[in-house]
Design a protein around this motif. Structure first.
Motif, PDB file in Angstrom:
ATOM      1  N   GLY A 100     -15.708 -33.720  28.287  1.00  0.00           N
ATOM      2  CA  GLY A 100     -15.192 -34.847  27.517  1.00  0.00           C
ATOM      3  C   GLY A 100     -16.265 -35.701  26.877  1.00  0.00           C
ATOM      4  N   THR A 125      -7.051 -40.725  18.504  1.00  0.00           N
ATOM      5  CA  THR A 125      -8.112 -40.290  17.591  1.00  0.00           C
ATOM      6  C   THR A 125      -7.861 -40.756  16.163  1.00  0.00           C
ATOM      7  N   SER A 131      -2.176 -41.953  25.680  1.00  0.00           N
ATOM      8  CA  SER A 131      -3.197 -41.970  24.641  1.00  0.00           C
ATOM      9  C   SER A 131      -3.667 -43.414  24.525  1.00  0.00           C
ATOM     10  N   SER A 166     -10.287 -38.466  29.940  1.00  0.00           N
ATOM     11  CA  SER A 166      -9.245 -39.487  30.075  1.00  0.00           C
ATOM     12  C   SER A 166      -8.784 -39.673  31.518  1.00  0.00           C
ATOM     13  N   TYR A 168      -9.135 -41.812  23.646  1.00  0.00           N
ATOM     14  CA  TYR A 168      -8.855 -40.987  24.820  1.00  0.00           C
ATOM     15  C   TYR A 168      -7.457 -40.410  24.661  1.00  0.00           C
ATOM     16  N   PHE A 196      -5.889 -37.299  32.349  1.00  0.00           N
ATOM     17  CA  PHE A 196      -6.100 -35.859  32.222  1.00  0.00           C
ATOM     18  C   PHE A 196      -5.294 -35.064  33.251  1.00  0.00           C
ATOM     19  N   TRP A 230     -15.309 -38.794  19.533  1.00  0.00           N
ATOM     20  CA  TRP A 230     -14.224 -39.774  19.511  1.00  0.00           C
ATOM     21  C   TRP A 230     -14.705 -41.197  19.764  1.00  0.00           C
ATOM     22  N   ASP A 240      -7.321 -34.403  27.340  1.00  0.00           N
ATOM     23  CA  ASP A 240      -8.689 -34.900  27.236  1.00  0.00           C
ATOM     24  C   ASP A 240      -9.342 -34.979  28.621  1.00  0.00           C
ATOM     25  N   TYR A 243     -16.118 -33.671  21.397  1.00  0.00           N
ATOM     26  CA  TYR A 243     -15.231 -34.837  21.427  1.00  0.00           C
ATOM     27  C   TYR A 243     -15.919 -36.008  20.712  1.00  0.00           C
TER      28      TYR A 243
END
Length: 195
Positions: free
Chosen positions: A166, A10, A87, A44, A36, A47, A173, A41, A171
């Motif tokens: 998500g 992020t 990540s 992702s 992600y 996850f 993102w 998350d 989110y």
């Protein structure tokens, strides 16, 4: 070289806007990315924890994570954080700045130059990124990441096509450079009704 990537996706994602991904004679300047955050998350691939498919996401930062989606497309992420913590930043869209002719041959259905790498699957096709590029070191491998000299102005919002929590406004993102014609249009996830 990639200290910028040794942080959560992020934080790293907006810093990658304006960066250049280069594969041979083709180069794309990134105009849109998504973050992600691994096991934190629901959107992702990591996850539910580590597995064979997402192992690269748990590796060192500055490597490429590739995957097959919808049974027909290859997408690519830049791995972030420290080794052992998943990540990554999805490369969503960009402007082809070198090798337009080659990218146009690979993406023969594109109607205009802005379409060549508009969307994550189009971007990988234009660049010539394949599934077996997973794990490539972006500093020394066939695929190179050239970081921008300065931070680009950006906008943020929900991720495109991510289902469930998500993909919600919780989110925000997805990051993009405003006014760039190569940025893909936002699409909410398709919710399928069960009979």
């Amino acid at each position: 070289m990639f200290e910028l990537l040794s942080r959560p996706a992020t934080e790293a994602a907006p810093l990658l806007l304006g960066a250049v991904i280069r594969v041979g004679d083709v180069a794309v300047r990134l105009t849109e990315v998504e973050a992600y955050m691994g096991e934190l998350d629901p959107g992702s691939h990591a996850f539910r924890g580590p597995g064979k498919r997402n192992a690269v996401m748990y590796g060192p930062p500055g490597h490429l994570y590739t995957y097959f989606t919808y049974g027909m497309h290859i997408c690519a992420n830049v791995v972030c954080m420290s080794e052992g913590i998943a990540s990554g930043v999805l490369l969503r869209a960009g402007e082809v700045i070198d090798g337009v002719g080659i990218a146009s041959e690979r993406r023969a259905t594109s109607r205009k130059p802005a379409d060549l790498a508009q969307g994550p699957a189009r971007l990988t096709v234009a660049l010539g990124i394949w599934l077996d590029d997973a794990g490539t070191n972006l500093g020394t491998g066939r695929i190179r990441l050239e970081l921008p000299g300065s931070r680009a102005p950006f906008s943020a919002g929900p991720r495109t096509g991510v289902s469930g929590a998500g993909g919600s406004a919780d989110y925000p993102w997805r990051f993009w450079i405003p006014g760039e014609p190569s940025v893909s249009p936002y699409r909410a996830a398709v919710t399928r009704k069960r009979n």
